[in-house]
Write a protein that holds these residues in place. Structure first.
Motif, PDB file in Angstrom:
ATOM      1  N   VAL A 148       0.849  -1.186   0.000  1.00  0.00           N
ATOM      2  CA  VAL A 148       0.000   0.000   0.000  1.00  0.00           C
ATOM      3  C   VAL A 148       0.887   1.240   0.000  1.00  0.00           C
ATOM      4  CG1 VAL A 148      -0.171   0.034   2.528  1.00  0.00           C
ATOM      5  CG2 VAL A 148      -1.944   1.136   1.165  1.00  0.00           C
ATOM      6  N   ILE A 169       0.822   5.229   0.852  1.00  0.00           N
ATOM      7  CA  ILE A 169       0.044   6.171   1.642  1.00  0.00           C
ATOM      8  C   ILE A 169       0.807   7.463   1.824  1.00  0.00           C
ATOM      9  CG2 ILE A 169       0.882   5.079   3.766  1.00  0.00           C
ATOM     10  CD1 ILE A 169      -1.677   5.953   5.134  1.00  0.00           C
ATOM     11  N   LYS A 193      -5.965  -3.445   4.576  1.00  0.00           N
ATOM     12  CA  LYS A 193      -6.523  -2.839   3.364  1.00  0.00           C
ATOM     13  C   LYS A 193      -7.136  -3.941   2.516  1.00  0.00           C
ATOM     14  CE  LYS A 193      -5.509  -0.347  -0.889  1.00  0.00           C
ATOM     15  NZ  LYS A 193      -6.128  -1.391  -1.751  1.00  0.00           N
ATOM     16  N   THR A 249      -9.955   1.663  -1.395  1.00  0.00           N
ATOM     17  CA  THR A 249      -8.846   2.601  -1.572  1.00  0.00           C
ATOM     18  C   THR A 249      -8.437   3.227  -0.245  1.00  0.00           C
ATOM     19  OG1 THR A 249     -10.394   4.402  -2.051  1.00  0.00           O
ATOM     20  CG2 THR A 249      -9.525   3.154  -3.929  1.00  0.00           C
ATOM     21  N   LYS A 250      -8.878   2.636   0.847  1.00  0.00           N
ATOM     22  CA  LYS A 250      -8.514   3.167   2.160  1.00  0.00           C
ATOM     23  C   LYS A 250      -7.789   2.113   2.982  1.00  0.00           C
ATOM     24  CE  LYS A 250     -12.906   2.021   4.435  1.00  0.00           C
ATOM     25  NZ  LYS A 250     -14.076   2.541   5.140  1.00  0.00           N
ATOM     26  N   LEU A 251      -6.909   2.589   3.828  1.00  0.00           N
ATOM     27  CA  LEU A 251      -6.160   1.751   4.765  1.00  0.00           C
ATOM     28  C   LEU A 251      -6.732   1.993   6.157  1.00  0.00           C
ATOM     29  CD1 LEU A 251      -3.492  -0.012   5.287  1.00  0.00           C
ATOM     30  CD2 LEU A 251      -2.462   2.171   5.916  1.00  0.00           C
ATOM     31  N   THR A 275      -5.385   5.851   0.217  1.00  0.00           N
ATOM     32  CA  THR A 275      -4.164   5.291  -0.371  1.00  0.00           C
ATOM     33  C   THR A 275      -4.064   5.672  -1.843  1.00  0.00           C
ATOM     34  OG1 THR A 275      -5.215   3.212  -1.037  1.00  0.00           O
ATOM     35  CG2 THR A 275      -4.318   3.326   1.200  1.00  0.00           C
ATOM     36  N   PRO A 300       0.255   1.821  -5.660  1.00  0.00           N
ATOM     37  CA  PRO A 300       1.657   1.488  -5.347  1.00  0.00           C
ATOM     38  C   PRO A 300       2.591   1.573  -6.543  1.00  0.00           C
ATOM     39  CG  PRO A 300       0.156  -0.117  -4.371  1.00  0.00           C
ATOM     40  CD  PRO A 300      -0.668   0.734  -5.300  1.00  0.00           C
TER      41      PRO A 300
END
Length: 230
Positions: free
Chosen positions: A68, A70, A91, A96-98, A111, A114
């Protein structure tokens, strides 16, 4: 991706990379974040501002592998506030969030892709290579880097000259008004001499990460215009 950490281990790793991750000199979000990568049974946290890259191996449990990217300058501070000694980072693939859990507290972070992160390249083979110990290296840095100049008009004086030849390791810095020189002996002589000017801010960041309670071997590898400390 789902990972478990001891709070102490995660906080220490984030502290090591946060300064590089928060560098907003170019005002680009993908240059001011960090990559958490849990693949091949190893958890890495990376940050890269293109002047300096750092990669830290973090002890932890990988329940679900993944990676991920961030960008959040408060991640380290929020981690410290979690009221639990165990922290879970998760995740889901479709999100799309951690999410970070600790005790009864939870934080969520957006996030990024990557693939947009420029991973830190580890230099294993270079034109020159030598080893020293962490205590000697920290002493060399701390006793010379302070003498560097802050004048951006003369960038060569904003760095410390590192020279390794034979069994001798030297560091020297000057702002043209004062000069600092420190030397140390190498246990294993250098086969190919090294000479490089390294920006003082980078050396001070390296110095803060070096263990001093028990000396550890530090591998230094130079190639073209890059140098690696491992």
């Amino acid at each position: 991706m789902k990972l478990k950490f001891r709070k102490e281990d995660l906080t220490k790793a984030l502290q090591a990379v946060q300064k590089v991750a928060s560098n907003k000199s170019n005002n680009l979000s993908y240059e001011s974040g960090l990559l958490i990568k849990a693949l091949h049974e190893v958890i890495e946290i990376q940050a890269n501002d293109y002047d300096m890259g750092i990669k830290v191996i973090v002890p932890g449990i990988i329940e679900e592998p993944g990676e991920v990217f961030i960008s959040n300058p408060f991640l380290q501070e929020l981690t410290k506030r979690l009221p639990s000694d165990e922290i879970i980072i998760e995740k889901k693939d479709a999100e799309t969030k951690l999410t970070m859990y600790g005790g009864k507290s939870k934080f969520e972070f957006l996030t990024m892709n990557p693939d947009d992160f420029s991973e830190v390249d580890i230099i294993d083979n270079g034109s020159s290579h030598f080893t020293t110990d962490s205590i000697d290296l920290k002493s060399l840095i701390d006793n010379t880097a302070f003498a560097c100049s802050n004048d951006e008009a003369r960038p060569i004086f904003m760095g410390t000259l590192l020279e390794a030849e034979g069994d001798q390791l030297n560091m020297v810095a000057t702002d043209t008004h004062r000069l600092a020189l420190k030397t140390a002996k190498l246990e294993n002589p250098v086969e190919q001499p090294v000479k490089a000017v390294i920006p003082s801010r980078m050396l001070m960041d390296i110095s803060r990460q070096l263990p001093v309670d028990v000396p550890e071997v530090v591998e230094v590898t130079a190639i073209r215009n890059s140098i690696s400390f491992k």
